[in-house]
Write an enzyme that holds these catalytic residues in place. Structure first.
Site, PDB file in Angstrom:
ATOM      1  N   LYS A  39     -13.926  -4.376   4.997  1.00  0.00           N
ATOM      2  CA  LYS A  39     -12.711  -5.108   4.196  1.00  0.00           C
ATOM      3  C   LYS A  39     -11.312  -4.829   4.698  1.00  0.00           C
ATOM      4  O   LYS A  39     -10.764  -4.051   5.458  1.00  0.00           O
ATOM      5  CB  LYS A  39     -12.432  -4.833   2.839  1.00  0.00           C
ATOM      6  CG  LYS A  39     -12.555  -3.492   2.882  1.00  0.00           C
ATOM      7  CD  LYS A  39     -11.835  -3.359   1.293  1.00  0.00           C
ATOM      8  CE  LYS A  39     -11.495  -1.669   0.786  1.00  0.00           C
ATOM      9  NZ  LYS A  39     -11.983  -0.946   0.063  1.00  0.00           N
ATOM     10  N   TYR A 266      21.176  -0.558  10.667  1.00  0.00           N
ATOM     11  CA  TYR A 266      22.229  -0.908   9.407  1.00  0.00           C
ATOM     12  C   TYR A 266      22.291   0.055   8.843  1.00  0.00           C
ATOM     13  O   TYR A 266      21.669   0.803   8.828  1.00  0.00           O
ATOM     14  CB  TYR A 266      21.388  -2.136   8.481  1.00  0.00           C
ATOM     15  CG  TYR A 266      20.472  -3.377   9.688  1.00  0.00           C
ATOM     16  CD1 TYR A 266      21.698  -4.275   9.840  1.00  0.00           C
ATOM     17  CD2 TYR A 266      19.602  -3.521   9.704  1.00  0.00           C
ATOM     18  CE1 TYR A 266      21.179  -5.557  10.089  1.00  0.00           C
ATOM     19  CE2 TYR A 266      18.666  -4.904  10.123  1.00  0.00           C
ATOM     20  CZ  TYR A 266      19.902  -5.770  10.637  1.00  0.00           C
ATOM     21  OH  TYR A 266      19.328  -6.758  11.206  1.00  0.00           O
TER      22      TYR A 266
HETATM   23  C1  LIG Z   1     -12.531   0.700  -0.200  1.00  0.00           C
HETATM   24  C2  LIG Z   1     -13.430   1.260  -0.304  1.00  0.00           C
HETATM   25  C3  LIG Z   1     -14.497   1.788  -0.902  1.00  0.00           C
HETATM   26  C4  LIG Z   1     -14.307   2.523   0.938  1.00  0.00           C
HETATM   27  O1  LIG Z   1     -13.217   3.770   0.576  1.00  0.00           O
HETATM   28  P1  LIG Z   1     -13.010   4.344   1.900  1.00  0.00           P
HETATM   29  O2  LIG Z   1     -12.156   5.925   1.110  1.00  0.00           O
HETATM   30  O3  LIG Z   1     -11.646   3.854   2.236  1.00  0.00           O
HETATM   31  O4  LIG Z   1     -14.019   5.554   2.424  1.00  0.00           O
HETATM   32  C5  LIG Z   1     -15.881   2.131  -1.077  1.00  0.00           C
HETATM   33  N1  LIG Z   1     -15.802   1.452  -2.383  1.00  0.00           N
HETATM   34  C6  LIG Z   1     -15.205   0.555  -2.911  1.00  0.00           C
HETATM   35  C7  LIG Z   1     -15.544   0.102  -4.019  1.00  0.00           C
HETATM   36  C8  LIG Z   1     -13.710  -0.049  -1.766  1.00  0.00           C
HETATM   37  O5  LIG Z   1     -12.867  -0.914  -2.940  1.00  0.00           O
END
Ligand SMILES: *Cc1c(COP(=O)(O)O)cnc(C)c1O
Length: 374
Positions: A39, A266
């Site tokens: 994702k 800044y």
């Molecule tokens: C993002 C996500 C994962 C992966 O999690 P990690 O801690 O990066 O391994 C697994 N399951 C769901 C539902 C997620 O949203």
């Protein structure tokens, strides 16, 4: 390390060999089927590239958040199973079913929409999600029997197939995660009693997959670990046998010798305390370098370690390198593989008061990704 290639302002190199090796290593550790989570553009590494490397390393399935991400992977030629689990209100799933995207189902409406998209030739493939304490999506335990019964009815009609049942853990404590596991097991029993026989029960992400073996079930959903980063405060990537896949680096764009008392960036939050050299690094918060890490974020130049001096700006920040022999075009590494001398994404996260997940996923579109394989 040393000089950057001429003409390169900034880049993130993505070591696909590292992703492949990390999946292989984690697969050995967990001993069950691996769903590689790609994702958010593969946590900033490039979704299709991460997916390809993860499959080469032994992952058998992929997961994304939304259907559009899954369709993009299909367009990139990836034909492995892909699960998507967060949907817009009122979403329809015709294209998802047609392109073989499996659907995480959190409501009766989504179940109905999935069945409406399924046909006898091509039933919708669904994974029912049970809420077990995280308070995000997933079917509420009170509604679970009804959703399971309806899913079983639709399965008998041939409109959909319940391939999986899943939930997600809070990582609050082992006790909390074990309580969620018990709630999940009760949910699986309810699903069986309703006549469902999901082949894939999945609960654990990287943290639980490594630390709580009883949560591994039929498969695990691994995100951060496949990119070589540790989800734990007390263990590094190397402790877990993982290699960070992303290295963020830039060419020193300008070097200036200044006297004591020179204000930097800044608000002049940094002033030089002696004559010194200032090096300009062309990466800023528009590129995902957290401004909260101003004055702290680590960087190596020519293999020597420094930190951001003064405020990190939108496009650049300054490094006070003292009398080190730094020149325009030298390589500045913000993070990468610490076993090769680079700072870690976790150090940037600590400097900014966040987690390594946020550091890598926020690297901006202005930073070209260049694929390498070490
Ligand atoms: C993002 C996500 C994962 C992966 O999690 P990690 O801690 O990066 O391994 C697994 N399951 C769901 C539902 C997620 O949203």
């Amino acid at each position: 390390m040393g000089r950057m290639p001429a003409g390169v302002m900034r880049e993130a190199t993505i070591d696909v060999g590292a992703i492949e090796a990390n999946v292989r290593q984690l697969r050995r550790m967990v001993g069950v089927e691996v769903i590689a989570v790609v994702k958010a553009d593969g946590y900033g590494h490039g979704a299709a590239r991460a997916a390809g490397a993860a499959l080469a390393g032994g992952a058998t399935r992929l997961a994304v958040v939304e259907v559009a991400e899954g369709l993009a992977l299909r367009r990139a030629g990836i034909d492995a199973p892909i699960l998507a689990w967060l949907h817009a209100p009122g979403a329809t799933f015709g294209e998802a079913v047609e392109r073989g995207i499996e659907l995480g189902i959190s409501t009766l409406d989504q179940l109905t929409a999935a069945a409406a998209a399924g046909t006898a030739d091509r039933p919708a493939i669904v994974h029912l999600k049970l809420e077990t304490g995280l308070g995000r999506n997933g079917v509420a335990p009170a509604d679970w029997p009804i959703v399971c019964a309806e899913a079983a009815r639709l399965e008998r009609l041939g409109r959909l197939r319940v391939l999986g049942v899943f939930s997600h853990l809070s990582n609050t404590s082992h006790d909390d995660d074990r309580a969620a596991l018990r709630a999940f097991e009760e949910g699986v029993a309810v699903a069986s009693a309703a006549g469902l026989s999901p082949r894939l029960r999945h609960l654990a992400a990287t943290g639980a997959a490594i630390d709580l073996p009883e949560t591994r079930l039929d498969c695990v959903r691994l995100g951060i670990g496949i990119y070589g980063l540790s989800p734990f405060d007390d263990r590094t990537s190397a402790d877990l046998g993982l290699r960070p896949a992303m290295t963020l680096r830039a060419s020193v764009a300008a070097v200036r010798r200044v006297p004591a008392g020179q204000g930097v960036s800044y608000g002049y939050t940094h002033r030089t305390d002696a004559e010194t050299t200032l090096a300009l690094v062309p990466l800023g918060y528009a590129d995902g370098v957290p401004r909260q890490a101003s004055g702290r974020g680590p960087v190596t130049i020519g293999g020597r370690r420094f930190h951001a001096a003064g405020r990190i700006a939108m496009d650049q920040f300054v490094v006070d390198v003292g009398d080190a022999p730094v020149a325009v075009g030298d390589e500045a590494v913000l993070f990468g593989d610490p076993t090769l001398g680079a700072p870690s994404a976790t150090e940037w996260a600590d400097a900014a008061g966040t987690i390594n997940y946020e550091v890598v996923t926020r690297i901006g579109a202005r930073v070209p990704r260049r694929q390498v394989s070490a």
